[in-house]
Design a protein around this motif. Structure first.
Motif, PDB file in Angstrom:
ATOM      1  N   ALA A 226     -30.581   2.235  -1.570  1.00  0.00           N
ATOM      2  CA  ALA A 226     -31.653   3.119  -1.095  1.00  0.00           C
ATOM      3  C   ALA A 226     -31.255   4.586  -1.232  1.00  0.00           C
ATOM      4  O   ALA A 226     -32.089   5.438  -1.577  1.00  0.00           O
ATOM      5  CB  ALA A 226     -31.989   2.799   0.353  1.00  0.00           C
ATOM      6  N   LEU A 227     -29.996   4.909  -0.971  1.00  0.00           N
ATOM      7  CA  LEU A 227     -29.529   6.296  -1.102  1.00  0.00           C
ATOM      8  C   LEU A 227     -29.627   6.763  -2.556  1.00  0.00           C
ATOM      9  O   LEU A 227     -30.026   7.902  -2.830  1.00  0.00           O
ATOM     10  CB  LEU A 227     -28.087   6.413  -0.613  1.00  0.00           C
ATOM     11  CG  LEU A 227     -27.872   6.308   0.900  1.00  0.00           C
ATOM     12  CD1 LEU A 227     -26.382   6.280   1.232  1.00  0.00           C
ATOM     13  CD2 LEU A 227     -28.552   7.474   1.621  1.00  0.00           C
ATOM     14  N   ILE A 228     -29.253   5.894  -3.489  1.00  0.00           N
ATOM     15  CA  ILE A 228     -29.346   6.246  -4.908  1.00  0.00           C
ATOM     16  C   ILE A 228     -30.801   6.501  -5.294  1.00  0.00           C
ATOM     17  O   ILE A 228     -31.131   7.515  -5.930  1.00  0.00           O
ATOM     18  CB  ILE A 228     -28.746   5.128  -5.782  1.00  0.00           C
ATOM     19  CG1 ILE A 228     -27.258   4.963  -5.501  1.00  0.00           C
ATOM     20  CG2 ILE A 228     -28.964   5.438  -7.267  1.00  0.00           C
ATOM     21  CD1 ILE A 228     -26.639   3.728  -6.148  1.00  0.00           C
ATOM     22  N   VAL A 229     -31.680   5.581  -4.908  1.00  0.00           N
ATOM     23  CA  VAL A 229     -33.099   5.701  -5.249  1.00  0.00           C
ATOM     24  C   VAL A 229     -33.707   6.953  -4.602  1.00  0.00           C
ATOM     25  O   VAL A 229     -34.502   7.669  -5.228  1.00  0.00           O
ATOM     26  CB  VAL A 229     -33.864   4.433  -4.818  1.00  0.00           C
ATOM     27  CG1 VAL A 229     -35.361   4.615  -4.998  1.00  0.00           C
ATOM     28  CG2 VAL A 229     -33.376   3.225  -5.610  1.00  0.00           C
ATOM     29  N   PHE A 230     -33.320   7.232  -3.370  1.00  0.00           N
ATOM     30  CA  PHE A 230     -33.809   8.436  -2.695  1.00  0.00           C
ATOM     31  C   PHE A 230     -33.461   9.684  -3.492  1.00  0.00           C
ATOM     32  O   PHE A 230     -34.320  10.552  -3.714  1.00  0.00           O
ATOM     33  CB  PHE A 230     -33.210   8.524  -1.292  1.00  0.00           C
ATOM     34  CG  PHE A 230     -33.450   9.851  -0.615  1.00  0.00           C
ATOM     35  CD1 PHE A 230     -34.667  10.141  -0.032  1.00  0.00           C
ATOM     36  CD2 PHE A 230     -32.454  10.832  -0.596  1.00  0.00           C
ATOM     37  CE1 PHE A 230     -34.901  11.377   0.575  1.00  0.00           C
ATOM     38  CE2 PHE A 230     -32.676  12.059   0.003  1.00  0.00           C
ATOM     39  CZ  PHE A 230     -33.900  12.333   0.592  1.00  0.00           C
TER      40      PHE A 230
END
Length: 645
Positions: A226-230
Motif C-alpha cells: 500500500a505504501l508503494i502504491v500510495f
C-alpha cells in the motif's frame, strides 16, 4: 539463495509505473518511485548472495563482477546499439553531441554524474535523452563496485558488527539526502552518496533474512504494498527526492521483502503469472522504454499522443521479452552460455565498451556531426546565435560613434536592452552620434529595485546598477532615457524554465517575501522611477515586452527543417497568452501614465492575434525563448530610432 516469485512480481510493480510515468500519463505522477523500489530489491538480492558466500567462505570478487557483467551488459549494449541510427537521423547536433557524451558515460557507469551536470531529471529537455534512465544503473554499479569490498573488509569483525555498520552508513546517507534536496537538489537526485541508503535498506533486509526463517504477516506485507502504491499516485515532480518522503516506497518495499511469505495475500498476488512474467523481463523493459519515448518525442513536432505513447509502452514490453529471451538468457544460462569463460566475458565487455567510447568521442569532437546539416540548416544555427553590444561595465559605457556628438540619450535595461544595443550601436554610429548604455542581465530598469538572489541582479550587481542609473538623473547632458526589459519576469517572478522569486521595492524599506507581492512592488518601483526621471527633467521612452515562448526557438526552427516541415501552427503565440503574461505590467504602465511614450512591440513584430518566432522562410527571430536576434529586433530598433530622431 531460494527463489522468491513474489520478488519478481514486485519488480513488475516497480517497472510499470516508471514506464507509464515517462510516457506522460499524469495519473502515475509518482511513477518514478519505481526506481527506488528497484534499488531496495537490488540491494536485498545482491547482499543475500554476498552474505551466503561469505559465510560459506567461497566469496570471489572476480566471480561477483562476472555475474554482474553477464546480467547488466548484454542487454544494455543491445539497446545502445539500437539507439545509434535513430540518434544520427533525428537528433540536432547539440543533442547528438550530448548523446555521444552519454555513450561514454554509460560505458564507465558514470551517466548519473553526466546528467547531474546537465538538466534536471524533471526538465522538459530530459525527455529527449534516450539514455537518461541509465543514471540508476550507474548508481547501482557504483554501489556494487564498493559494497562487496566493504563487506569483505569488515566481515572478520562478525556479522552483527557489519550489520550495524551498514545501518550507520544508511542513516548518514539519508541525512545527507535530506540536506541535499534543500541545498543541491540535482546532485541529490543523481549521485550515489544520497541514494546509497535505498540500496542499503535492501542490504539490511538481507541481513535480517539470510539464514533465518521467512517472516509472515498479512498486515505488514499489505501495508508495504500500500505504501508503494500510495507513493506512485500521490507523489509528483515537486516532491523532494530523495528525502524522508522516499522512506514511503523504500519502507514499503522492505516490508514486502521481509513479511510477504508465500502464504500471505500479497505474495499470492505478486506471484500471479502476469506479475512474475513482467518482473522477469523488467530489466530489459526498463532499458527499452526511455529510448522509445525519447525518439518518439524527437521525431514529433508536438507532444506525442497518449495513444502513441501507450503503444510504445506496450512495444517496450515486447522488445523486453525478446531481449530477455534471446540476449539475457543466452549469456546467463548455466548450461552452455555464450562466452563460457570469465576471461571471455571481460574481454568482450571491454571490446564492445571501447567501440562505444570511440563512437562517443568522435561524436563529441565532431560536435554532433554538424556536417550532416544542409546549407539552410547551418544558416539557421548561424542566424540563431545570440547578439549583444558586449559592454560589460555598467558605468561609463558608450555606444555609437566614439568620435561623434553625444546624442543626449541613455539606454537602460536588462539583457533585452543589451540585445537592442547591438543594433542601436550600428544605427547611432551611422549618424555620427554616441549614447550612454546601462545594461545588466536580470537588472530591471527600475530604481530601488532588488532581488534576493545574487544571480538575478542582487547584492553588489544591484547596487552598482542602481548607482549607474542614479548618475543619469544628475547628468544634465542626458535628455532622453529609454527603458527596455523582460518586463513580465519582474511581475511574475519567473521566465519559462526558471523558478519564481520575489522582487523588492526597497524605497519603502518593507521586505517583500512573497512572489504574489511582485506586481504591487513593481507598480511602486515603476511609479517612483518615472517620477524621479521626470523631476530630473528627462524625457522617457519605454519599450514594451517582447513576446516570449516556452521553447528554444532556434532548436524548433532547426527541428522543423530537419523533419522537412514548414508548418508553424503549433509554435505561434496567441495574443491572449502575451497579454496574460504581461497583464500586471500593462496595469502598471497605465497607472504611471506612460501613454504615447510607449513602444508596442507586439504591433511591430506580430499580427493582430498571433505572433510567430520565425521569419516567413523558417529562420529564428530569437536565440533562445525570449532574446531577439538581429532579424527579430530590426523593426523594433527602427521604431526606437524613429521616436528618438
Amino acid at each position: 539463495m531460494q527463489y522468491r516469485r513474489e520478488i519478481d512480481g514486485l519488480r513488475a510493480v516497480a517497472v510499470l509505473p516508471v514506464i507509464l510515468f515517462h510516457a506522460g500519463f499524469s495519473v502515475f505522477s509518482g511513477g518514478y518511485v519505481g526506481v527506488d523500489v528497484f534499488f531496495v530489491i537490488s540491494g536485498y538480492l545482491i547482499t543475500s548472495i554476498l552474505i551466503a558466500e561469505l559465510e560459506q567462505g567461497n566469496f570471489s570478487i572476480a566471480r561477483f563482477y562476472e555475474r554482474r557483467a553477464r546480467r547488466i551488459l548484454p542487454a544494455l549494449f543491445v539497446v545502445m546499439f539500437a539507439c545509434l541510427p535513430f540518434a544520427y537521423m533525428w537528433m540536432l547536433p547539440s543533442q547528438l553531441k550530448d548523446f555521444a557524451q552519454s555513450l561514454v558515460a554509460v560505458v564507465f557507469f558514470a551517466s548519473n554524474v553526466l546528467f547531474w551536470r546537465e538538466d534536471g531529471y524533471f526538465a522538459a529537455a530530459a525527455e529527449l535523452k534516450p539514455l537518461l534512465h541509465t543514471w540508476s544503473l550507474a548508481v547501482e554499479e557504483q554501489y556494487y563496485l564498493l559494497f562487496p569490498i566493504f563487506l569483505l573488509v569488515l566481515w572478520r569483525f562478525g556479522r552483527q558488527r557489519v550489520f550495524w555498520s551498514v545501518v550507520a552508513v544508511a542513516v548518514l546517507s539519508l541525512l545527507l539526502a535530506e540536506w541535499g534536496w534543500r541545498n543541491k537538489p540535482s546532485a541529490n537526485f543523481y549521485l550515489a552518496p544520497t541514494r546509497a541508503w535505498e540500496l542499503l535498506a535492501g542490504s539490511i533486509c538481507a541481513f535480517m533474512t539470510v539464514g533465518r526463517a521467512q517472516r509472515s504477516s498479512n498486515v505488514l506485507s499489505a501495508l508495504g504494498l500500500a505504501l508503494i502504491v500510495f507513493a506512485i499516485f500521490a507523489y509528483n515532480d515537486s516532491t523532494p527526492f530523495p528525502s524522508v518522503y522516499t522512506l514511503v516506497p523504500v519502507v514499503g518495499t522492505a516490508l514486502v521483502i521481509l513479511f510477504a511469505a508465500q502464504d500471505t495475500w500479497v505474495a499470492r498476488l505478486l506471484s500471479l503469472r502476469g506479475f512474475v512474467g513482467i518482473g522477469l523481463i523488467s530489466y530489459s523493459a526498463y532499458l527499452w522504454h526511455q529510448p522509445l519515448f525519447a525518439f518518439a518525442r524527437l521525431r514529433s513536432l508536438t507532444e506525442p499522443s497518449h495513444v502513441l505513447m501507450a503503444a510504445l509502452a506496450a512495444a517496450s514490453l515486447l522488445l523486453a521479452w525478446a531481449t530477455w529471451y534471446w540476449v539475457e538468457q543466452a549469456f546467463r544460462k548455466r548450461a552452455n552460455p555464450l562466452l563460457v569463460t570469465r576471461r571471455s566475458v571481460f574481454a568482450a565487455s571491454g571490446a564492445i565498451g571501447a567501440v562505444f567510447v570511440a563512437v562517443g568521442l568522435v561524436g563529441h569532437v565532431g560536435k554532433g556531426f554538424e556536417w550532416r546539416l544542409t546549407g539552410e540548416q547551418q544558416a539557421i544555427l548561424l542566424r540563431g546565435q545570440p547578439v549583444s553590444y558586449g559592454c560589460e561595465q555598467m558605468r561609463g559605457c558608450m555606444m555609437g560613434d566614439a568620435n561623434g556628438d553625444f546624442s543626449g540619450i541613455a539606454f537602460v535595461g536588462d539583457s533585452h536592452m543589451g540585445r537592442y544595443a547591438y543594433l542601436l550601436n550600428e544605427q547611432m554610429a551611422e549618424q555620427n552620434l554616441n549614447a550612454m548604455l546601462v545594461s545588466k542581465g536580470w537588472c530591471a530598469p527600475l530604481l530601488y529595485w532588488r532581488s534576493s538572489v545574487i544571480e538575478r541582479c542582487g547584492g553588489e550587481n544591484a547596487e552598482e546598477f542602481e548607482r549607474a542609473f542614479e548618475e543619469l538623473l544628475s547628468d544634465k547632458d542626458v535628455k532622453i532615457v529609454v527603458l527596455a526589459a523582460e518586463w513580465g519576469m519582474y511581475t511574475t517572478g519567473y521566465r519559462h524554465g526558471s523558478e519564481a522569486i520575489a522582487y523588492d521595492f526597497t524605497f519603502d524599506e518593507m521586505k517583500n517575501a512573497s512572489v504574489s507581492e511582485n506586481p504591487r512592488q513593481f507598480n511602486l518601483a515603476l511609479a517612483r522611477t518615472i517620477t524621479d526621471l521626470r523631476e530630473a527633467g528627462k524625457e522617457i521612452i519605454i519599450v514594451g515586452p517582447v513576446p516570449e515562448y516556452k521553447f528554444d526557438v532556434p532548436y524548433a526552427a532547426l527541428r522543423l527543417s530537419m523533419l522537412g516541415s514548414h508548418d508553424f501552427t503549433n509554435y505561434l503565440q496567441q495574443r491572449e497568452e502575451y497579454e496574460r503574461r504581461n497583464a500586471d505590467v500593462f496595469k502598471a504602465f497605465e497607472v504611471s501614465d506612460v501613454g504615447d511614450r510607449y513602444i508596442d512591440v507586439w504591433s511591430i513584430m506580430c499580427g493582430s492575434q498571433t505572433c510567430s518566432p520565425f521569419t516567413v522562410d523558417g529562420f529564428p527571430l530569437y536565440n533562445d525563448d525570449n532574446h531577439l536576434v538581429r532579424e527579430g529586433m530590426q523593426h523594433v530598433v527602427d521604431e526606437i530610432m524613429r521616436r528618438l530622431m
